[in-house]
Scaffold this motif. Structure first.
Motif, PDB file in Angstrom:
ATOM      1  N   GLY A   1     -14.065  21.843  21.489  1.00  0.00           N
ATOM      2  CA  GLY A   1     -13.089  22.040  22.549  1.00  0.00           C
ATOM      3  C   GLY A   1     -13.744  22.225  23.904  1.00  0.00           C
ATOM      4  N   LEU A   2     -14.813  23.011  23.937  1.00  0.00           N
ATOM      5  CA  LEU A   2     -15.537  23.226  25.194  1.00  0.00           C
ATOM      6  C   LEU A   2     -16.246  21.955  25.646  1.00  0.00           C
ATOM      7  CD1 LEU A   2     -17.078  26.740  24.439  1.00  0.00           C
ATOM      8  CD2 LEU A   2     -15.157  26.244  25.971  1.00  0.00           C
ATOM      9  N   ALA A   3     -16.916  21.292  24.704  1.00  0.00           N
ATOM     10  CA  ALA A   3     -17.699  20.098  25.057  1.00  0.00           C
ATOM     11  C   ALA A   3     -16.813  18.962  25.541  1.00  0.00           C
ATOM     12  CB  ALA A   3     -18.529  19.647  23.859  1.00  0.00           C
ATOM     13  N   SER A   4     -15.605  18.860  24.983  1.00  0.00           N
ATOM     14  CA  SER A   4     -14.725  17.748  25.331  1.00  0.00           C
ATOM     15  C   SER A   4     -14.259  17.806  26.772  1.00  0.00           C
ATOM     16  CB  SER A   4     -13.517  17.725  24.401  1.00  0.00           C
ATOM     17  OG  SER A   4     -12.705  18.870  24.612  1.00  0.00           O
ATOM     18  N   GLN A   5     -14.370  18.982  27.415  1.00  0.00           N
ATOM     19  CA  GLN A   5     -13.970  19.100  28.809  1.00  0.00           C
ATOM     20  C   GLN A   5     -15.077  18.646  29.764  1.00  0.00           C
ATOM     21  OE1 GLN A   5     -11.778  22.786  29.742  1.00  0.00           O
ATOM     22  NE2 GLN A   5     -11.850  23.268  27.559  1.00  0.00           N
ATOM     23  N   LYS A   6     -16.299  18.444  29.249  1.00  0.00           N
ATOM     24  CA  LYS A   6     -17.429  18.050  30.080  1.00  0.00           C
ATOM     25  C   LYS A   6     -18.037  16.708  29.679  1.00  0.00           C
ATOM     26  CE  LYS A   6     -17.400  21.955  32.397  1.00  0.00           C
ATOM     27  NZ  LYS A   6     -17.068  22.017  33.851  1.00  0.00           N
ATOM     28  N   LEU A   7     -17.921  16.336  28.399  1.00  0.00           N
ATOM     29  CA  LEU A   7     -18.584  15.145  27.874  1.00  0.00           C
ATOM     30  C   LEU A   7     -17.561  14.192  27.272  1.00  0.00           C
ATOM     31  CD1 LEU A   7     -21.520  16.959  26.017  1.00  0.00           C
ATOM     32  CD2 LEU A   7     -21.639  15.826  28.253  1.00  0.00           C
ATOM     33  N   PRO A   8     -17.894  12.895  27.173  1.00  0.00           N
ATOM     34  CA  PRO A   8     -17.000  11.945  26.497  1.00  0.00           C
ATOM     35  C   PRO A   8     -16.758  12.371  25.058  1.00  0.00           C
ATOM     36  CG  PRO A   8     -18.704  10.781  27.717  1.00  0.00           C
ATOM     37  CD  PRO A   8     -19.092  12.228  27.723  1.00  0.00           C
ATOM     38  N   LEU A   9     -15.506  12.464  24.677  1.00  0.00           N
ATOM     39  CA  LEU A   9     -15.157  13.035  23.374  1.00  0.00           C
ATOM     40  C   LEU A   9     -15.466  12.105  22.216  1.00  0.00           C
ATOM     41  CD1 LEU A   9     -13.819  15.297  21.719  1.00  0.00           C
ATOM     42  CD2 LEU A   9     -11.622  14.195  22.156  1.00  0.00           C
ATOM     43  N   ARG A  10     -15.126  10.845  22.339  1.00  0.00           N
ATOM     44  CA  ARG A  10     -15.201   9.953  21.170  1.00  0.00           C
ATOM     45  C   ARG A  10     -16.626   9.757  20.653  1.00  0.00           C
ATOM     46  NH1 ARG A  10     -10.430   5.591  22.821  1.00  0.00           N
ATOM     47  NH2 ARG A  10      -8.784   7.154  22.938  1.00  0.00           N
ATOM     48  N   PRO A  11     -17.650   9.588  21.510  1.00  0.00           N
ATOM     49  CA  PRO A  11     -19.004   9.541  20.962  1.00  0.00           C
ATOM     50  C   PRO A  11     -19.401  10.825  20.239  1.00  0.00           C
ATOM     51  CG  PRO A  11     -18.977   8.661  23.186  1.00  0.00           C
ATOM     52  CD  PRO A  11     -17.630   9.261  22.960  1.00  0.00           C
ATOM     53  N   LEU A  12     -18.960  11.981  20.745  1.00  0.00           N
ATOM     54  CA  LEU A  12     -19.226  13.253  20.060  1.00  0.00           C
ATOM     55  C   LEU A  12     -18.613  13.265  18.674  1.00  0.00           C
ATOM     56  CD1 LEU A  12     -18.599  15.869  22.905  1.00  0.00           C
ATOM     57  CD2 LEU A  12     -20.803  15.260  21.891  1.00  0.00           C
TER      58      LEU A  12
END
Length: 436
Positions: free
Chosen positions: A312-323
């Motif tokens: 949830g935190l990372a998706s606000q800063k980084l592209p979600l789909r590759p994660l």
């Protein structure tokens, strides 16, 4: 993370800070999701004792392990639609009563058939509860906090599994009776009922959408409790909007999105519940005690909880789909490592925790992907369809693993077969990204 739109309130709660009563609603829903986490996994904690007492093989046990997952799939679709017709609050209360009855009766089971029925009933309540509480969290959150509150609501499931696992391990060590796990779950679920009566109002969105005879009075009563000015009248209903339906999801350009996301969720959730349902029994078969096996499952859910918050935190800063795709692929390799013949409880706990971290990151990450992939008029129906149909994977995973074990397959072939679900899910997300 894509924000969750709430239609019907006209943005009444979106732009203003959250009142403490709104936070109470969110916390109660998270607590209900935590109870869901324990109630779903209670059969996993109890499974070694059930198998030993009744002398059932892995194939039969796999069916028992999957019954409440089947109930969850049915409940999320059937009872979720009921929440739109009669309201969120009565649906949540009814689901809670069903969960209490299912857990309590599970403790009285004397054979596989009765236990399967009680687990199915418990799953129906849990599935409906997840659908209704998800809507409540979205509808009582403001725009600023809605996305994170939705993630925390999902994370509540893992938190409940962690705390419940610690309690289950203590109960099994003290009593040695698998029935104590179900009794604790029934008591904990019943204990939250008074809080819901006093602090869980009906959703404003639900009242405006259904428009019962006293809708305006109930909306204004809730608004006053939230420190907002009352309305002089209800806004006019939205006309001409496309209503979510299974037919609309397979018309125009939505067919490909629906199919890709449904397969992705189905495959990933199959892998997730293989870990949740079979890890305790596998650890016991390696020579460890049921209490030690429960602690390994706790480690898995610590990994799941951590990934839910971080994604949830990372998706606000980084592209979600590759994660998400990377997490799905990493989950395949982690679960394969678990099946490669490791020994030592500490090593097993660490590997299972890493596997659960990666696998659950894939599951949680699919929610905002679904929210962004479907257009607003079809968003709720699209997400509901994907989750409802996809949860079939949660039932099939444990059954398929049990059948493979019963047929003589070793741990590594089973983990590779289950882990393939993560690879399939990653492929579906990649196809979705490529098309976009």
């Amino acid at each position: 993370m894509a924000s969750m739109d709430t239609e019907g309130t006209g943005g009444l709660l979106d732009a203003t800070p959250m009142h403490w009563r709104q936070w109470v609603v969110v916390v109660l829903c998270i607590a209900l999701n935590a109870l869901d986490g324990f109630d779903v996994l209670s059969i996993s904690f109890a499974a070694p004792g059930i198998a030993a007492e009744w002398g059932i093989d892995r194939g039969v046990l796999g069916i028992v392990l999957s019954m409440e997952l089947l109930g969850m799939a049915l409940g999320s679709v059937l009872i979720g639609n009921l929440a739109d017709r009669i309201g969120r609050r009565p649906t949540i209360l009814a689901c809670l009563a069903l969960m209490v009855a299912g857990m309590g009766l599970s403790a009285t089971a004397q054979d596989v058939t009765f236990l399967s029925v009680t687990r199915l009933a418990t799953g129906l309540g849990i599935g409906g509860m997840i659908s209704a509480t998800s809507a409540m969290v979205a509808e009582f959150s403001n725009a600023r906090h809605r996305s994170m509150n939705m993630v925390l609501n999902i994370a509540g499931y893992s938190a409940g599994a962690i705390l419940g696992g610690l309690v289950a391990a203590a109960l099994l060590e003290r009593t040695g009776d698998w029935r104590s796990v179900f009794l604790f779950g029934a008591g904990a679920t019943l204990a939250i009922l008074p809080l819901l009566f006093f602090f869980l109002p009906e959703s404003i969105d639900s009242l405006m959408a259904r428009r019962p005879a006293n809708a305006l009075d109930r909306v204004n009563r809730t608004l006053r409790h939230l420190g907002r000015d009352p309305l002089a009248g209800l806004p006019e209903p939205v006309t001409g909007a496309v209503k979510p339906s299974p037919i609309a999801l397979f018309q125009g350009g939505h067919t490909r999105i629906t199919l890709l996301l449904t397969v992705a969720y189905f495959a990933q959730i199959m892998l997730f519940y293989f870990v949740q349902k079979w890890v305790p029994k596998i650890i016991v078969d390696m020579g460890h005690s049921p209490a030690e096996a429960s602690r390994v499952l706790v480690a898995a859910n610590i990994g799941s909880l951590t990934s839910a918050v971080l994604i949830g935190l990372a998706s606000q800063k980084l592209p979600l789909r590759p994660l998400v795709m990377g997490s799905m692929v990493a989950g395949f390799f982690a679960i394969a490592l678990f099946g490669s013949g490791l020994s030592g409880l500490g090593t097993l706990s660490l590997v299972v925790a890493v596997a659960a971290f990666c696998i659950n990151a894939g599951v949680v990450g699919l929610y905002p992907i679904m929210g962004a992939a479907f257009p607003a008029p079809l968003r709720a129906g699209g997400i509901g369809f994907v989750i409802g149909v996809g949860r079939g994977g949660s039932a099939i995973g444990p059954i398929l693993a049990g059948a493979m074990f019963a047929a003589g397959s070793g741990l590594l072939p089973v983990t590779l077969a289950m882990g393939a679900g993560g690879l399939i899910a990653a492929l579906m997300v990649w196809l979705l990204v490529r098309r976009n």
